[in-house]
Enzyme design. Sequence first.
Site, PDB file in Angstrom:
ATOM      1  N   GLU A 205      45.289  -6.365   6.265  1.00 32.65           N
ATOM      2  CA  GLU A 205      45.357  -7.429   5.257  1.00 32.65           C
ATOM      3  C   GLU A 205      46.275  -8.532   5.780  1.00 32.65           C
ATOM      4  O   GLU A 205      47.457  -8.299   6.027  1.00 32.65           O
ATOM      5  CB  GLU A 205      45.900  -6.831   3.958  1.00 32.65           C
ATOM      6  CG  GLU A 205      45.816  -7.725   2.755  1.00 32.65           C
ATOM      7  CD  GLU A 205      46.255  -6.987   1.486  1.00 32.65           C
ATOM      8  OE1 GLU A 205      45.802  -7.366   0.396  1.00 32.65           O
ATOM      9  OE2 GLU A 205      47.056  -6.029   1.589  1.00 32.65           O
TER      10      GLU A 205
ATOM     11  N   MET B 173      55.163   3.009  10.928  1.00 32.79           N
ATOM     12  CA  MET B 173      54.305   1.823  10.934  1.00 32.79           C
ATOM     13  C   MET B 173      54.455   1.056  12.244  1.00 32.79           C
ATOM     14  O   MET B 173      53.467   0.704  12.897  1.00 32.79           O
ATOM     15  CB  MET B 173      54.632   0.922   9.747  1.00 32.79           C
ATOM     16  CG  MET B 173      54.273   1.524   8.397  1.00 32.79           C
ATOM     17  SD  MET B 173      52.530   1.963   8.230  1.00 32.79           S
ATOM     18  CE  MET B 173      51.766   0.353   8.215  1.00 32.79           C
TER      19      MET B 173
ATOM     20  N   VAL C 234      60.352  -3.347   9.695  1.00 38.46           N
ATOM     21  CA  VAL C 234      61.616  -2.691   9.362  1.00 38.46           C
ATOM     22  C   VAL C 234      61.617  -2.339   7.874  1.00 38.46           C
ATOM     23  O   VAL C 234      60.623  -2.514   7.172  1.00 38.46           O
ATOM     24  CB  VAL C 234      62.820  -3.594   9.722  1.00 38.46           C
ATOM     25  CG1 VAL C 234      62.819  -3.880  11.223  1.00 38.46           C
ATOM     26  CG2 VAL C 234      62.786  -4.906   8.940  1.00 38.46           C
TER      27      VAL C 234
ATOM     28  N   SER D 294      54.532  -4.511   2.607  1.00 43.63           N
ATOM     29  CA  SER D 294      53.401  -4.165   1.745  1.00 43.63           C
ATOM     30  C   SER D 294      53.599  -4.664   0.317  1.00 43.63           C
ATOM     31  O   SER D 294      52.677  -4.602  -0.490  1.00 43.63           O
ATOM     32  CB  SER D 294      53.208  -2.645   1.726  1.00 43.63           C
ATOM     33  OG  SER D 294      54.385  -2.004   1.262  1.00 43.63           O
TER      34      SER D 294
ATOM     35  N   ASP E 256      64.052  -1.202  18.295  1.00 41.95           N
ATOM     36  CA  ASP E 256      64.715  -0.581  17.157  1.00 41.95           C
ATOM     37  C   ASP E 256      66.225  -0.699  17.371  1.00 41.95           C
ATOM     38  O   ASP E 256      66.688  -1.041  18.470  1.00 41.95           O
ATOM     39  CB  ASP E 256      64.307   0.884  17.005  1.00 41.95           C
ATOM     40  CG  ASP E 256      64.433   1.361  15.558  1.00 41.95           C
ATOM     41  OD1 ASP E 256      63.403   1.451  14.865  1.00 41.95           O
ATOM     42  OD2 ASP E 256      65.580   1.607  15.117  1.00 41.95           O
TER      43      ASP E 256
ATOM     44  N   ASN F 271      47.174  -3.411  -2.640  1.00 40.77           N
ATOM     45  CA  ASN F 271      48.107  -2.682  -3.491  1.00 40.77           C
ATOM     46  C   ASN F 271      48.013  -3.130  -4.944  1.00 40.77           C
ATOM     47  O   ASN F 271      48.228  -2.346  -5.868  1.00 40.77           O
ATOM     48  CB  ASN F 271      49.542  -2.847  -2.979  1.00 40.77           C
ATOM     49  CG  ASN F 271      49.810  -1.970  -1.768  1.00 40.77           C
ATOM     50  OD1 ASN F 271      49.153  -0.955  -1.576  1.00 40.77           O
ATOM     51  ND2 ASN F 271      50.764  -2.363  -0.944  1.00 40.77           N
TER      52      ASN F 271
ATOM     53  N   HIS G  34      49.541  -6.954   7.106  1.00 38.92           N
ATOM     54  CA  HIS G  34      49.795  -5.678   6.430  1.00 38.92           C
ATOM     55  C   HIS G  34      48.840  -4.610   6.938  1.00 38.92           C
ATOM     56  O   HIS G  34      47.637  -4.666   6.678  1.00 38.92           O
ATOM     57  CB  HIS G  34      49.635  -5.873   4.913  1.00 38.92           C
ATOM     58  CG  HIS G  34      49.739  -4.611   4.120  1.00 38.92           C
ATOM     59  ND1 HIS G  34      49.031  -4.382   2.959  1.00 38.92           N
ATOM     60  CD2 HIS G  34      50.469  -3.478   4.327  1.00 38.92           C
ATOM     61  CE1 HIS G  34      49.317  -3.183   2.495  1.00 38.92           C
ATOM     62  NE2 HIS G  34      50.182  -2.613   3.295  1.00 38.92           N
TER      63      HIS G  34
ATOM     64  N   GLU H 238      61.922  -2.106   3.844  1.00 36.57           N
ATOM     65  CA  GLU H 238      61.515  -3.077   2.820  1.00 36.57           C
ATOM     66  C   GLU H 238      62.746  -3.624   2.089  1.00 36.57           C
ATOM     67  O   GLU H 238      62.917  -3.439   0.883  1.00 36.57           O
ATOM     68  CB  GLU H 238      60.551  -2.422   1.830  1.00 36.57           C
ATOM     69  CG  GLU H 238      59.181  -2.107   2.398  1.00 36.57           C
ATOM     70  CD  GLU H 238      58.326  -3.361   2.577  1.00 36.57           C
ATOM     71  OE1 GLU H 238      57.591  -3.723   1.661  1.00 36.57           O
ATOM     72  OE2 GLU H 238      58.409  -3.978   3.657  1.00 36.57           O
TER      73      GLU H 238
ATOM     74  N   LYS I 267      65.164  -7.758   6.756  1.00 38.71           N
ATOM     75  CA  LYS I 267      64.058  -8.530   7.333  1.00 38.71           C
ATOM     76  C   LYS I 267      64.521  -9.918   7.751  1.00 38.71           C
ATOM     77  O   LYS I 267      64.117 -10.434   8.803  1.00 38.71           O
ATOM     78  CB  LYS I 267      62.901  -8.615   6.329  1.00 38.71           C
ATOM     79  CG  LYS I 267      62.183  -7.282   6.119  1.00 38.71           C
ATOM     80  CD  LYS I 267      61.010  -7.418   5.159  1.00 38.71           C
ATOM     81  CE  LYS I 267      60.312  -6.085   4.925  1.00 38.71           C
ATOM     82  NZ  LYS I 267      59.607  -5.573   6.116  1.00 38.71           N
TER      83      LYS I 267
END
Length: 731
Positions: A476, A338, A414, A443, A357, A514, A464, A416, A421
């Site tokens: 989104e 992503m 990063v 998401s 990263d 979703n 998103h 979920e 986060k």
Amino acid sequence: MTDFNYSVDSDGVAIITWDIQGKSMNVLSLEGLAELEAQIDTAIADDAVKGVIITSAKADFAGGMDLNVIAKMKDMAGDQPEKGLFDGIMSLHRCLRKIERAGMDPKTLKGGKPVVAALPGTALGIGLEIPLACHRIIAADNPKAKIGLPEIMVGIFPGAGGTTRLARKLGAMGAAPFLLEGKLSDPKKAKSAGLIDEVVPADDLMARAKEWVLGAKDADLVKPWDAKGYKMPGGAPYHPAGFMTFVGASAMINGKTQGVYPAAKALLSAVYEGAQVPFDTALRVEARWFVHVLMNPSSSAMIRSLFINKEALEKGANRPKVEDEKVRKLGVLGAGMMGAGIAYVAANAGIDVVLIDAQQAAADKGKAHAEGILDKGMKRGKVTEAKKAEVLARILATIEYDALAGCDLVIEAVFEDPKVKAEVTARAEAVLPDDAIFATNTSTLPITDLAKASARRDQFIGIHFFSPVDKMLLVEIIKGAGTGDRAVAKALDFVRQIRKTPIVVNDARFFYANRCIIPYLNEGMRMVREGVVPALVENAAKLMGMPLGPLQLVDETSLDLGAKIAKATRAAMGDAYADGDVDEVVFWMVEQGRLGRKSAAGFYEYDDKGKRQGLWQGMGGQFPPSDAQPDVIEVQHRLMFAQALEAVRALEDGVLEDIREGDVGAILGWGFAPWSGGPFSWLDMLGAEFAVSVCDDLEARLGPRFKAPDLLREMADKGRSFYAGRTSAAA
């Protein structure tokens, strides 16, 4: 103020220049059509005029028809909208036929005046149909220009003679990619395909057009279909070769559209029937089929969602009224698929990117993802070596957070995990400018909760993306409880910069997309558990126009991800969790090691190269098919209402604030039956009263997940619809 300007030069060449004031792209209106026809009449009647050049004062020729014209034609006809549309379209045919015949004697086909189209750039829709009526089409050598007839993509087909002329010019087989697929070409490829006649340097365009006009002979003005002895390339329908072409085309269209897209079938009918009659009759045939499509609610819904509303959202229909927030420098935290995808689309749009990263090797791999996409583009001739180098130079792959200094937008992508986060949010904000906006690409996790890790909650927002980022058109944007207007504007301006379509929603579990797609997946798996044959589930969905059946889509997203989401959702909802029967299927599949495409084993079988082979027969041992199977309509209702009702609930709950975003987001985000215009348009087609009756039946037999939302029931009681009262321009 006029749309077309008329002048005659010293050599007797009339120049009709299309130039709509106040617009960057020419589009044809009813007023513009009347002007064009009057100027053609003037040129033909003037003995001093030797020929005509039709061109544009803008960088491009034209972007098509103003689709609001269709609504005007209907309104002007009162209670006979079909007649209004047919008469309006035939007036367009009359004008273009006048260009094509250009005053020539109808018997001898001599004495006409040459008309050439000089295209400086893009020519789409009516912007190509007008040139197709001219005697020659000359385009500037502009590699950025697009030439074609994309109408099929928004639920209609070329109805101003483009269908009939292109089919007779190239034959049914040669015209198929441009008519049935909406294929667009640059000028050189358009010439190779036979769409246009010449490509010249941009500086020579008008000189070459004039040269051709002054040197044209009578024979140069007669179109093949007007000449004696014309035969359709590839054969007419009654010719053995032509017959096979049309049989194959019919099968291909039904295979691709599953019969739910009326425009494709109508287009083929117009070509098939038109090829058997004289040209002028063929134009009437085309007009009748075009009206047939325009009167179909599917066509209106697709035009509304995929053209009018999509364009409105892209132009900032729901943007807060704050100053320009164009992104200058973007930070991306996390260089996985992503994050790497976000970095690529931003760099490709001209934005400098810092890709961070935890490990340098991971950051470099993320940048290499962009290089891989560019390499594929080079193989297809879409990207040059210079363009590749330019894009890659904009991406700095690093582990140093200090590199974020000067970024005005940061997007974290990063794992979920709220703790991870929160950590990267704090590290980034420590070096970011005070006015920088921080966005999360989560998401599923609530934005308001994630914002607690930020010292600037009014500058924290969700952006998103959908995977793969470089291909998916929707983004989104999610507002947390404390998100300010400037953060929303920054997100919208960024999405516009990367040429994607935004929707803005409020914070809630799973947001909008979703929230709606998960019930679709669950309903498919639930039916498998009940004993519905998997092939019936999958094919019922495809017959409704869904691009993927629910089981195939689960395979694409992976079953272990589904299991992870199920566990988290159950933990959050407790006793209110209602998908335990679905979990039985998901967890059993994971136990079998069937995780989906990524493990080459899921609901489908895959070969060594990862190609899908067919449904896995092993499901029948654990979930044996019932003796009595539901009919297709029942399965379709369950799959479609599972999604549509959740969309209505999202509107009721305030997650959605605009039904336009609900429809556009559904089509672009997960492919909700594009022919329908989206879930709200689909419910309008059904009618609220009928929709509620279906819900009541499903609820009585299958449970409260199909309970009609109060909003839908109220609409049924009052005879209302979602789009009632909206004008076509704003709908």
